[in-house]
Write a protein that holds these residues in place. Sequence first.
Motif, short mmCIF file in Angstrom:
data_model
loop_
_atom_site.label_atom_id
_atom_site.label_comp_id
_atom_site.label_asym_id
_atom_site.label_seq_id
_atom_site.Cartn_x
_atom_site.Cartn_y
_atom_site.Cartn_z
N UNK A 188 64.41 35.22 67.20
CA UNK A 188 63.20 35.83 67.77
C UNK A 188 63.25 37.36 67.75
N UNK A 189 64.39 37.94 68.10
CA UNK A 189 64.46 39.39 68.23
C UNK A 189 64.76 40.13 66.94
N UNK A 190 65.40 39.47 65.99
CA UNK A 190 65.72 40.14 64.73
C UNK A 190 64.76 39.76 63.61
N UNK A 203 56.85 40.24 62.62
CA UNK A 203 55.72 40.77 63.40
C UNK A 203 55.39 42.21 62.98
N UNK A 204 56.43 43.01 62.79
CA UNK A 204 56.21 44.40 62.38
C UNK A 204 55.55 44.48 61.01
N UNK A 205 55.95 43.60 60.10
CA UNK A 205 55.34 43.60 58.77
C UNK A 205 53.88 43.21 58.82
N UNK A 206 53.52 42.33 59.75
CA UNK A 206 52.16 41.81 59.82
C UNK A 206 51.22 42.63 60.71
N UNK A 226 56.26 33.36 57.49
CA UNK A 226 56.55 33.82 58.85
C UNK A 226 56.10 32.78 59.87
N UNK A 227 54.92 32.21 59.64
CA UNK A 227 54.41 31.18 60.56
C UNK A 227 55.34 29.98 60.61
N UNK A 228 55.87 29.57 59.46
CA UNK A 228 56.82 28.46 59.43
C UNK A 228 58.08 28.79 60.23
#
Length: 139
Positions: A54-56, A62-65, A92-94
Amino acid sequence: MTGPALRKQDSHHAIHEGARAGAIAKTEELIETIQKGDQKATHDAALDLIDFWETRIIAHADAEEEEGGLYAEIVKEQLERQEDVTKLTRDHDLLRQLVQQIKDELNENGFAMSMIDQFNALVVINEMHSRDEEGLLHE
């Protein structure tokens, strides 16, 4: 605005490799903990591995999107890359769905050996995703 490390293939690759190595190492630590037979320690190690994802890795996704992030910049500069970015976003969603599935199962029923397969699947999905994403950055 995307940070410069995300826009450069070499530094982006280094971010991916560091995350991959960490995920593999923590999965191996979880397996070693299982072999010791301590259920609480196993539960804690699984939670630690989920936290790592989750954190890495998911935080990186999330940052890319995010608005004005890497993916938005790519599409803004090259509209024909929209389909590629959509595929990367699906990856990412997967990852998010699988991590949440593991987390929910762990919280509801405790640790199960099938989670090792799921953690390994996360690594494989992420490896394929990283390869495709880095290829997009190289073009």
